[in-house]
Design an enzyme around this catalytic site. Structure first.
Site: not given
Ligand code: NDP
Ligand code: BG6
Length: 513
Positions: A205, A171, A62, A362, A263, A200-201
């Site tokens: 691994k 996820k 966005r 955690k 996981h 599912d990362h």
């Molecule tokens: P973020 O909260 O950083 O969001 C990613 C992007 O989505 C933002 O930069 C924003 O971009 C857009 N966004 C944020 N909030 C909203 C909203 N309410 N509605 C619409 N767009 C929104 O997420 P992550 O990058 O942390 O995670 C992305 C996905 O990956 C999630 O589903 C998360 O569960 C999954 N995930 C994340 C992990 C992590 O370590 N971060 C680990 C495993 C899975 P913009 O404003 O430019 O649109």
């Molecule tokens: C993510 C969870 O899927 O896995 C996090 O949303 C968690 O809460 C992470 O910390 C753990 O991944 P890893 O690879 O560091 O064990």
């Protein structure tokens, strides 16, 4: 049949694994996951020469971000998070094909602009490419993005190309059975199942993939891999970190949804499934689904098979850390669990009567993920029990998923000397010692596999639903009772007392990994 030359369970990231010309579109490109995992994964694939010669990366979000600024953000992400240093000659090749499109996730005109952008790239290139849509946004917009990919025609099969558009979905895949089913239905209204890659990362691994190799490429394990020889299985996924900056997400999730449902269940499925007929993605996923469906519904209630807890203030690495309810973005009265432990029974011929114990939390004592297979004790005729000199341990085979990846086996051994005394010893294999430590990260393999079209390391829709079916009643129960049953554990400990109760009825105890 999967091509054995490129199958992940047989080979590493081989340079022979050619991905077709591809444009990867990342939705949520300004986000945390993109910076920490996805961009570094693309960069490292480029370093290893595994990206197709015609590879394009398009960020979507966005927030309006000029192309140059997005390239700078991406380069910064590589510098900060990549396992290997940024080399200009490699990065410049990726950056030259990296652009950004701004727009809303449920706005048709934005998707039409994206389609026009990709068409223009293809026009300049003079050929069509496969389109890989990576949805890395919060889950609230997963479905709207999928719908708009359909409406804009972006999801459609390419004219004349053998490759389809593909969608990678992060996820959490739903928050319960109903929402997972709804999401699956939305996805299937636009994509065919083989075009869908649910992440599912943990499956990316190395050690998780090695689990199947160990089980099925060594003749010594499979004959023992059943209720006749195995007493119990313990799967631990412990983290020492707290919720960090993801409090908003975690409050709505909790340990059961965040870690156990996905996981640890994948670890269980790979440990317990029957040998697949082949290494084909569907053959493996069929076996995983079968074993997930054979799990007995959990007994819920005050004396049930599931325990939950929240961390309180404590010490991690010699430093004081706050309790969960004091963390940023967490409600002071929060009822979200940061730890869950449970006992599962698999009702099939192989596993009946063998408890599978799962726990994840955690702020635990240390970061460790392992699968421990505890064998039955040897018969007590010769050595066991006669005097304290013979302290026979049960044999335990443990797969250390992380850190210090490897495999170890506890064996009873004679202590050297004239007297016969036994002592358990540990035989170990360590990845880093044998193969070196700078191996590919999970996301590298997963991004590459999605590009190649190998779904083995991704979750199929029915797998996700089978797992939610098991856990939705637990989540409903917890929501209905509120706080009662929520234990506390000090940050830096191995968890709460109620986790012990989950095992105590079978006279088992948690391992100290
Ligand atoms: P973020 O909260 O950083 O969001 C990613 C992007 O989505 C933002 O930069 C924003 O971009 C857009 N966004 C944020 N909030 C909203 C909203 N309410 N509605 C619409 N767009 C929104 O997420 P992550 O990058 O942390 O995670 C992305 C996905 O990956 C999630 O589903 C998360 O569960 C999954 N995930 C994340 C992990 C992590 O370590 N971060 C680990 C495993 C899975 P913009 O404003 O430019 O649109
Ligand atoms: C993510 C969870 O899927 O896995 C996090 O949303 C968690 O809460 C992470 O910390 C753990 O991944 P890893 O690879 O560091 O064990």
């Amino acid at each position: 049949m999967a091509d054995p030359q490129r199958h992940p369970f047989l080979h590493g990231l081989s340079k022979h694994r050619g991905a077709p010309p591809t444009v990867v579109v990342i939705f949520g490109a300004s986000g945390d996951l993109t910076a920490r995992k996805l961009i570094p994964a693309v960069y490292n694939l480029a370093v290893d020469n595994l990206l197709p010669a015609d590879f394009f990366l398009v960020g979507f979000g966005r927030k309006p971000i000029p192309d140059d600024e997005f390239r700078t953000l991406a380069a910064d992400a590589v510098k900060e998070f990549s396992r290997r240093e940024l080399k200009a000659e490699v990065w410049d090749r990726v950056a030259a094909h990296t652009t950004y499109v701004a727009g809303g996730y449920d706005e048709k005109p934005a998707f039409d602009r994206l389609a026009a952008h990709i068409d223009e790239i293809e026009r300049k290139l003079g050929r069509e490419m496969q389109r890989l849509f990576y949805i890395s946004t919060p889950p609230s917009v997963f479905a709207p993005i999928v719908v708009k990919l359909g409406e804009s025609g972006l999801a459609a099969r390419h004219r004349g190309l053998p490759h389809h558009s593909k969608v990678v979905i992060e996820k959490p895949f739903g928050k319960d059975l109903t929402s997972a089913r709804e999401l699956n239905a939305t996805i299937r209204s636009v994509f065919e199942e083989h075009q869908v890659y649910r992440i599912d990362h943990y499956l990316g691994k190395e050690t998780v993939q090695d689990l199947l190799v160990q089980r099925f490429a060594n003749a010594i394990f499979e004959p023992l891999w059943n209720r006749n020889f195995i007493d119990s299985v313990q799967i631990t996924v412990a983290e020492d970190v707290g919720v960090g900056s993801r409090g908003g997400y975690y409050e709505q999730s909790g340990a059961l949804r965040d870690m156990i449902q996905n996981h640890t269940m994948q670890l269980l499925a790979l440990t317990a499934m029957e040998p697949p007929g082949s290494l084909d993605a569907e053959a493996i996923r069929d076996e995983k689904v079968k074993v997930l469906k054979a799990i007995q519904p959990l007994t819920i209630g005050p004396a049930g098979e599931v325990a939950r807890a929240q961390y309180s203030a404590g010490m991690i690495g010699g430093k004081p850390v706050p309790g969960y309810r004091e963390e940023e973005g967490i409600a002071p009265q929060s009822n979200t669990e940061t730890f869950a432990a449970l006992r599962l029974c698999i009702n099939n011929w192989r596993w009946q009567g063998v408890p599978f114990y799962l726990r994840s939390g955690k702020r635990m004592a240390r970061r460790v993920s392992e699968i421990a297979i505890n064998f039955r004790r040897p018969p007590g005729t010769l050595f066991a029990g006669e005097t304290a000199r013979f302290d026979l341990a049960a044999n335990t085979l443990s797969f250390q998923i992380q850190p210090d990846e490897g495999l170890s086996l506890i064996l009873n051994t004679k202590v050297p000397g004239l007297e016969t005394r036994t002592q358990p010893v540990k035989m170990s294999f360590r990845y880093a010692t044998t193969f070196g430590s700078n191996t590919a990260e999970a996301y590298e393999r997963l991004v590459l596999d999605a590009m190649i079209g190998d779904g083995t390391l991704f979750i199929r829709g029915d797998e996700a639903e089978a797992s939610w079916k098991l856990y939705t009643p637990v989540l409903d129960y917890w929501r209905s009772v509120g706080r009662p049953g929520m234990d506390a554990y000090a940050a830096g400990s191995w968890g709460p007392p109620n986790a012990d109760a989950v095992l105590a009825r079978s006279a088992h105890a948690w391992r100290q990994p």
